[in-house]
Scaffold this active site. Structure first.
Site, PDB file in Angstrom:
ATOM      1  N   ASP A   1      53.535  71.309  80.356  1.00 11.63           N
ATOM      2  CA  ASP A   1      53.839  69.882  80.254  1.00 11.63           C
ATOM      3  C   ASP A   1      53.659  69.254  81.635  1.00 11.63           C
ATOM      4  O   ASP A   1      53.433  69.960  82.622  1.00 11.63           O
ATOM      5  CB  ASP A   1      55.243  69.667  79.680  1.00 11.63           C
ATOM      6  CG  ASP A   1      56.339  70.253  80.556  1.00 11.63           C
ATOM      7  OD1 ASP A   1      56.072  70.553  81.743  1.00 11.63           O
ATOM      8  OD2 ASP A   1      57.469  70.415  80.067  1.00 11.63           O
TER       9      ASP A   1
ATOM     10  N   GLY B   1      55.795  67.396  83.477  1.00 11.52           N
ATOM     11  CA  GLY B   1      56.972  67.214  84.314  1.00 11.52           C
ATOM     12  C   GLY B   1      57.651  65.876  84.119  1.00 11.52           C
ATOM     13  O   GLY B   1      58.786  65.680  84.543  1.00 11.52           O
TER      14      GLY B   1
ATOM     15  N   ASP C   1      56.354  72.349  69.974  1.00 17.20           N
ATOM     16  CA  ASP C   1      57.100  73.275  70.826  1.00 17.20           C
ATOM     17  C   ASP C   1      58.561  72.878  70.773  1.00 17.20           C
ATOM     18  O   ASP C   1      58.888  71.721  70.523  1.00 17.20           O
ATOM     19  CB  ASP C   1      56.631  73.171  72.282  1.00 17.20           C
ATOM     20  CG  ASP C   1      57.174  71.911  72.949  1.00 17.20           C
ATOM     21  OD1 ASP C   1      58.196  71.992  73.656  1.00 17.20           O
ATOM     22  OD2 ASP C   1      56.610  70.815  72.734  1.00 17.20           O
TER      23      ASP C   1
ATOM     24  N   CYS D   1      63.309  89.641  56.078  1.00 16.26           N
ATOM     25  CA  CYS D   1      62.740  89.516  57.422  1.00 16.26           C
ATOM     26  C   CYS D   1      62.423  90.893  58.006  1.00 16.26           C
ATOM     27  O   CYS D   1      63.200  91.841  57.836  1.00 16.26           O
ATOM     28  CB  CYS D   1      63.728  88.767  58.326  1.00 16.26           C
ATOM     29  SG  CYS D   1      63.128  88.540  60.008  1.00 16.26           S
TER      30      CYS D   1
ATOM     31  N   CYS E   1      61.778  91.401  61.358  1.00 11.36           N
ATOM     32  CA  CYS E   1      62.009  91.447  62.806  1.00 11.36           C
ATOM     33  C   CYS E   1      62.955  92.600  63.153  1.00 11.36           C
ATOM     34  O   CYS E   1      63.658  93.117  62.281  1.00 11.36           O
ATOM     35  CB  CYS E   1      62.579  90.114  63.299  1.00 11.36           C
ATOM     36  SG  CYS E   1      64.382  89.977  63.131  1.00 11.36           S
TER      37      CYS E   1
ATOM     38  N   CYS F   1      66.701  92.242  62.044  1.00 10.33           N
ATOM     39  CA  CYS F   1      66.958  92.410  60.609  1.00 10.33           C
ATOM     40  C   CYS F   1      66.629  93.827  60.129  1.00 10.33           C
ATOM     41  O   CYS F   1      67.271  94.343  59.216  1.00 10.33           O
ATOM     42  CB  CYS F   1      66.159  91.393  59.812  1.00 10.33           C
ATOM     43  SG  CYS F   1      66.703  89.695  60.090  1.00 10.33           S
TER      44      CYS F   1
ATOM     45  N   HIS G   1      64.695  87.256  66.411  1.00 10.51           N
ATOM     46  CA  HIS G   1      64.726  86.875  64.991  1.00 10.51           C
ATOM     47  C   HIS G   1      64.308  85.418  64.802  1.00 10.51           C
ATOM     48  O   HIS G   1      63.475  85.107  63.936  1.00 10.51           O
ATOM     49  CB  HIS G   1      66.129  87.075  64.392  1.00 10.51           C
ATOM     50  CG  HIS G   1      66.258  86.394  63.060  1.00 10.51           C
ATOM     51  ND1 HIS G   1      65.795  86.962  61.897  1.00 10.51           N
ATOM     52  CD2 HIS G   1      66.689  85.149  62.732  1.00 10.51           C
ATOM     53  CE1 HIS G   1      65.965  86.102  60.896  1.00 10.51           C
ATOM     54  NE2 HIS G   1      66.504  84.998  61.376  1.00 10.51           N
TER      55      HIS G   1
END
Length: 376
Positions: free
Chosen positions: A93, A95, A267, A305, A307, A310, A336
């Protein structure tokens, strides 16, 4: 010959789009969610773990990195990718937003902004030219032009003045960016909630010509309803053949609503920040791991899930390590949350590709409305 930056649309479904942004450091599948690596790290995550969640690109923060460790130091050490051990694309970005929200004693002029660091009180100046220089030193793949972002609500006169200043700064950013093959510069549309000011801003940016376009000045306190009402027209004001990036968004239903309205990139710090405070996003809504109901629960956060949190740990364990303030708590919950956000993006990409976005979206909202599984 350096590979150029390019964007190709593969399919649309209503206003929702799926495609690929190609960069020399790799492809970014859109719609894309970019985890935020503010200070050259996605907090509580190893870079290879972030990649394992499905992230194609990270966001780095110009304001934080210019203050510490400084862009010059990162450049001497080989650039941001090498510095943080992330070999995929990075967007930085400009700033501008952080100067407005974090810095002390800031002074805004036509030239730019002077401010005192929130870290040590040292004085700095950020201009469109300096922002482009910092982002060049960092070596990011996608550079954002320097803009001013007024907090909402603000009156129309203030929003118009701010937008006009941002458009003058956009032209200076473009000039200072120069010709950098393989790197992209995105313009940022401003104009608050006003359709005509947004249209004027979009036209000014089109006239300058950018590699991509961001919808800025939203997710700054206006609420979801107001944000969606702007997104009903703002993306349509931007070129269809370039990526559209909604800055700083958001919660899962914000993300789905934005993609539905033609946004390609987003984002947000939410998945990582929430992970550190015990807030967990699942397909059945949000749960709080610190609640006592999880204390004796041997089940995972989300049975579907895959991940590590999980797959390998129970709610009872995750509750315990959060309560005990163990470091692994933020690590597992952040992993997660990031995994779930990327799963949403993949789900939308797949659905748009086959023209089934409406059905996917209905199912997404229906599952979230169920709420968390009943306590044992």
């Amino acid at each position: 010959m350096t590979k150029r930056f390019s964007f190709s649309l593969n399919a649309t479904d209503g206003k929702a789009r799926t495609g690929v942004i190609s960069t020399p450091r790799g492809d970014i599948r859109t719609p894309a969610f970019m985890p935020v690596g503010t200070a050259a790290t996605v907090k509580a995550m190893m870079p290879e773990s972030v990649a394992a969640t499905g992230a194609d690109i990270l966001l780095g923060n110009t304001y934080h990195l210019m203050l510490r460790p400084t862009a010059e130091r990162i450049d001497r050490l080989g650039g941001l990718h090498k510095f943080m051990n992330w070999d995929k694309p990075i967007l930085t970005d400009s700033g501008g937003f952080q100067v407005m929200s974090l810095a002390d004693l800031r002074k805004l002029t036509e030239k730019g902004v002077t401010f005192k660091s929130h870290i040590d009180g040292s004085k700095h100046e950020l201009t469109p030219e300096r922002s482009m220089e910092i982002q060049r030193l960092l070596g990011s793949d996608i550079v954002m032009c320097f803009d001013e972002c007024p907090a909402l609500p603000a009156d129309r006169t203030r929003i118009n003045e701010s937008m006009q200043l941002s458009m003058r700064w956009a032209a200076r950013s473009r000039e200072a960016f120069g010709d950098r093959p393989g790197h992209a510069l995105f313009g940022i549309q401003q104009g608050g909630l006003e359709e005509d000011l947004r249209a004027e801003s979009a036209q000014a940016l089109r006239d300058i010509e950018f590699d991509g376009y961001a919808v800025g000045g939203l997710a700054v306190g206006e609420g979801q309803e107001a944000m969606f009402s702007v997104l009903d027209f703002a993306p349509d004001q931007l070129p269809t053949d370039k990526p559209r990036y909604l800055m700083g968004v958001g919660k899962p239903d914000d993300i789905v609503g934005a993609v539905k309205r033609g946004i390609d990139m987003m984002d947000c710090v939410l998945p990582s920040r929430s992970g550190r405070t015990g807030q967990v996003f699942t397909r059945r809504g949000v749960l709080n791991i610190k609640n006592a109901r999880h204390m004796d629960d041997p089940r995972p956060l989300d049975e579907q899930c895959t991940c590590p949190a999980c797959s390998n740990y129970s709610r009872a364990y995750l509750h315990h390590v959060f309560r005990a303030q163990e470091m692994i708590s933020g690590m597992l919950l952040t992993w997660h949350n990031l995994h779930y956000f990327q799963e949403i993006m993949q789900g939308m990409r797949d659905a748009i590709a086959v023209g089934a976005f409406g059905a996917w979206e209905a199912d997404f909202h229906a599952q979230r409305a169920l709420g968390d599984i009943a306590p044992l």
